[in-house]
Design an enzyme around this catalytic site. Structure first.
Site, PDB file in Angstrom:
ATOM      1  N   MET A  30      47.269  70.036  18.743  1.00  0.00           N
ATOM      2  CA  MET A  30      46.831  69.566  17.429  1.00  0.00           C
ATOM      3  C   MET A  30      47.856  68.578  16.862  1.00  0.00           C
ATOM      4  SD  MET A  30      44.724  72.626  15.679  1.00  0.00           S
ATOM      5  CE  MET A  30      46.084  73.543  15.014  1.00  0.00           C
ATOM      6  N   ALA A  32      51.571  66.584  15.861  1.00  0.00           N
ATOM      7  CA  ALA A  32      52.874  66.851  15.223  1.00  0.00           C
ATOM      8  C   ALA A  32      53.820  67.419  16.280  1.00  0.00           C
ATOM      9  CB  ALA A  32      52.746  67.779  14.021  1.00  0.00           C
ATOM     10  N   HIS A  34      56.538  68.618  18.923  1.00  0.00           N
ATOM     11  CA  HIS A  34      57.920  69.101  18.955  1.00  0.00           C
ATOM     12  C   HIS A  34      58.227  69.423  20.417  1.00  0.00           C
ATOM     13  CE1 HIS A  34      55.990  73.009  19.263  1.00  0.00           C
ATOM     14  NE2 HIS A  34      55.379  72.807  18.106  1.00  0.00           N
ATOM     15  N   GLY A  36      58.273  72.107  21.982  1.00  0.00           N
ATOM     16  CA  GLY A  36      57.320  73.039  22.607  1.00  0.00           C
ATOM     17  C   GLY A  36      56.195  72.266  23.269  1.00  0.00           C
ATOM     18  N   HIS A  37      55.578  71.352  22.527  1.00  0.00           N
ATOM     19  CA  HIS A  37      54.524  70.508  23.109  1.00  0.00           C
ATOM     20  C   HIS A  37      55.070  69.713  24.291  1.00  0.00           C
ATOM     21  CE1 HIS A  37      53.047  70.610  18.769  1.00  0.00           C
ATOM     22  NE2 HIS A  37      52.009  71.060  19.430  1.00  0.00           N
ATOM     23  N   GLN A  61      38.832  75.885  13.150  1.00  0.00           N
ATOM     24  CA  GLN A  61      39.672  77.063  13.401  1.00  0.00           C
ATOM     25  C   GLN A  61      40.609  77.398  12.239  1.00  0.00           C
ATOM     26  OE1 GLN A  61      41.573  75.153  16.898  1.00  0.00           O
ATOM     27  NE2 GLN A  61      43.461  76.131  16.214  1.00  0.00           N
ATOM     28  N   LYS A 150      53.834  80.949  23.063  1.00  0.00           N
ATOM     29  CA  LYS A 150      53.986  81.095  21.619  1.00  0.00           C
ATOM     30  C   LYS A 150      52.693  81.617  20.974  1.00  0.00           C
ATOM     31  CE  LYS A 150      54.904  79.509  17.284  1.00  0.00           C
ATOM     32  NZ  LYS A 150      53.550  79.367  16.821  1.00  0.00           N
ATOM     33  N   VAL A 177      59.402  77.602  23.454  1.00  0.00           N
ATOM     34  CA  VAL A 177      60.627  76.825  23.202  1.00  0.00           C
ATOM     35  C   VAL A 177      61.075  77.130  21.775  1.00  0.00           C
ATOM     36  CG1 VAL A 177      61.625  74.512  23.083  1.00  0.00           C
ATOM     37  CG2 VAL A 177      59.905  75.045  24.824  1.00  0.00           C
ATOM     38  N   SER A 186      57.304  75.139  15.964  1.00  0.00           N
ATOM     39  CA  SER A 186      55.916  75.093  15.520  1.00  0.00           C
ATOM     40  C   SER A 186      55.757  73.876  14.625  1.00  0.00           C
ATOM     41  CB  SER A 186      55.602  76.364  14.727  1.00  0.00           C
ATOM     42  OG  SER A 186      54.411  76.172  13.973  1.00  0.00           O
TER      43      SER A 186
HETATM   44  P1  AMP Z   1      49.324  73.333  18.740  1.00  0.00           P
HETATM   45  O1  AMP Z   1      49.470  71.856  18.615  1.00  0.00           O
HETATM   46  O2  AMP Z   1      50.158  74.106  17.775  1.00  0.00           O
HETATM   47  O3  AMP Z   1      47.878  73.785  18.798  1.00  0.00           O
HETATM   48  O4  AMP Z   1      49.941  73.712  20.155  1.00  0.00           O
HETATM   49  C1  AMP Z   1      49.507  73.090  21.340  1.00  0.00           C
HETATM   50  C2  AMP Z   1      50.001  73.881  22.511  1.00  0.00           C
HETATM   51  O5  AMP Z   1      51.427  73.939  22.474  1.00  0.00           O
HETATM   52  C3  AMP Z   1      49.503  75.338  22.503  1.00  0.00           C
HETATM   53  O6  AMP Z   1      49.168  75.735  23.821  1.00  0.00           O
HETATM   54  C4  AMP Z   1      50.685  76.086  21.979  1.00  0.00           C
HETATM   55  O7  AMP Z   1      50.748  77.435  22.399  1.00  0.00           O
HETATM   56  C5  AMP Z   1      51.838  75.285  22.563  1.00  0.00           C
HETATM   57  N1  AMP Z   1      53.052  75.514  21.792  1.00  0.00           N
HETATM   58  C6  AMP Z   1      53.194  75.459  20.434  1.00  0.00           C
HETATM   59  N2  AMP Z   1      54.459  75.777  20.068  1.00  0.00           N
HETATM   60  C7  AMP Z   1      55.134  76.040  21.222  1.00  0.00           C
HETATM   61  C8  AMP Z   1      56.478  76.424  21.517  1.00  0.00           C
HETATM   62  N3  AMP Z   1      57.380  76.616  20.568  1.00  0.00           N
HETATM   63  N4  AMP Z   1      56.822  76.609  22.815  1.00  0.00           N
HETATM   64  C9  AMP Z   1      55.896  76.435  23.799  1.00  0.00           C
HETATM   65  N5  AMP Z   1      54.624  76.063  23.582  1.00  0.00           N
HETATM   66  C10 AMP Z   1      54.232  75.873  22.313  1.00  0.00           C
END
Ligand code: AMP
Length: 306
Positions: A30, A32, A34, A36-37, A61, A150, A177, A186
């Site tokens: 989605m 933004a 970081h 993790g992405h 959602q 996460k 991460v 996040s």
């Molecule tokens: P989002 O943009 O928040 O929907 O996240 C996109 C993908 O990145 C999802 O599969 C999340 O689980 C993963 N994700 C988000 N935060 C983290 C993190 N801190 N470490 C690893 N994966 C992450």
């Protein structure tokens, strides 16, 4: 990197490499971005010939209009980071491309969608996630799709729907991460005030307290939970839940006699945070930013592993 906004454009671009036998990887996001992405994207880059990242803030959602309105968005920055990470296609469809007029289908995964996040955010949350991820998997038709630990419940729901609907994709779940103090990265962390940010570090501390309790031989979930809860409450955090559950079914465990998942959700300031840690009573391994500090090097190694 090509930025594409329609399914037709995306399929047109992928047809050639796919017929030549290239492995296609998808990282649904989605935005933004970081680290993790980026860890998911880097892993896809290592394992796939073609990497597609979807950037779609799925309105269905969000159970709170204010959460959707406040969700951080910066497509230009995300596109620059994606290009730098070697992404081939950034797929950012407008809402009408995903949900055209007359859209009427919902994918609903029974059981797993109803507990924890499903119970607190409402059943519709995972129905919306399951529906949009099914659509993304059909739009991109990846060989491998990458998700983060996460959002462990989301990953389990997606694994289940891929199995149940015979979708021809492999699902890979990548480690969480974390920031140096253990807070899971996040997109919503950007919305924390300075004092909220300090409070938020109680979540990984609570998870670490649970890990320590299990490592010191405690096997009673209630006793483990109370040690974790005191980390939260002493920081002024009242969680929506802190539970010890089965890593496969997310049902509460009566006793720790194998791997268990500690899951937590709490509102800190205006932001709702979730985190989790898998605890193996037979293994002593670092968890949720163990020791409280990660060096820059350790952080990079952690990112590189995924
Ligand atoms: P989002 O943009 O928040 O929907 O996240 C996109 C993908 O990145 C999802 O599969 C999340 O689980 C993963 N994700 C988000 N935060 C983290 C993190 N801190 N470490 C690893 N994966 C992450």
């Amino acid at each position: 990197m090509r930025v594409v906004r329609t399914v037709a454009e995306l399929r047109g671009g992928l047809a050639g490499p796919r017929s030549a036998g290239s492995v296609v990887g998808l990282v649904p996001t989605m935005g933004a971005f970081h680290d993790g992405h980026l860890s998911l994207i880097r892993r896809a880059r290592r394992e796939c010939e073609v990497v597609v990242v979807s950037l779609f803030v799925n309105p269905t959602q969000f159970n709170e209009a204010a959460d959707l309105a406040a969700y951080p968005r910066d497509e230009r920055r995300d596109a620059a980071l994606a290009a730098e990470a070697g992404v081939d296609y950034l797929f950012t469809p407008p809402v009408a491309e995903v949900y055209p007029t007359g859209f009427a289908t919902t994918v609903s995964v029974a059981g797993l969608s109803e507990t924890l996040e499903g119970a607190h955010r409402g059943r519709g949350h995972f129905d919306a996630v399951a529906t949009v991820v099914t659509k993304l998997l059909n739009m991109v038709a990846p060989d491998i799709a990458y998700f983060g630990q996460k959002d462990v419940q989301q990953a389990l729901v997606i694994k289940q729907l891929v199995r149940d609907l015979d979708l021809p994709a492999r699902v890979e779940v990548c480690p969480t991460v974390r920031e140096p103090d253990g807070l899971a990265m996040s997109s919503r962390n950007a919305l924390l005030s300075e004092s909220d940010r300090v409070q938020a570090a109680a979540l990984p501390r609570a998870l670490r307290a649970a890990v320590r309790a299990v490592r010191s031989g405690e096997r009673d979930p209630a006793a483990i939970r109370s040690q974790a809860m005191s980390e939260l409450t002493s920081s002024g955090v009242r969680p929506e839940y802190f539970e010890l559950v089965s890593p496969d079914t997310l049902s509460p465990v009566a006793r720790i006699d194998g791997e268990v998942l500690a899951v937590v959700a709490a509102r800190v300031g205006a932001v709702r945070l979730i985190d989790n840690e898998t605890i193996d009573p037979l293994l002593a391994r670092p968890a949720a930013g163990d020791g409280g500090e990660h060096s820059e090097q350790e952080k990079l190694e952690c990112i590189a592993r995924c």
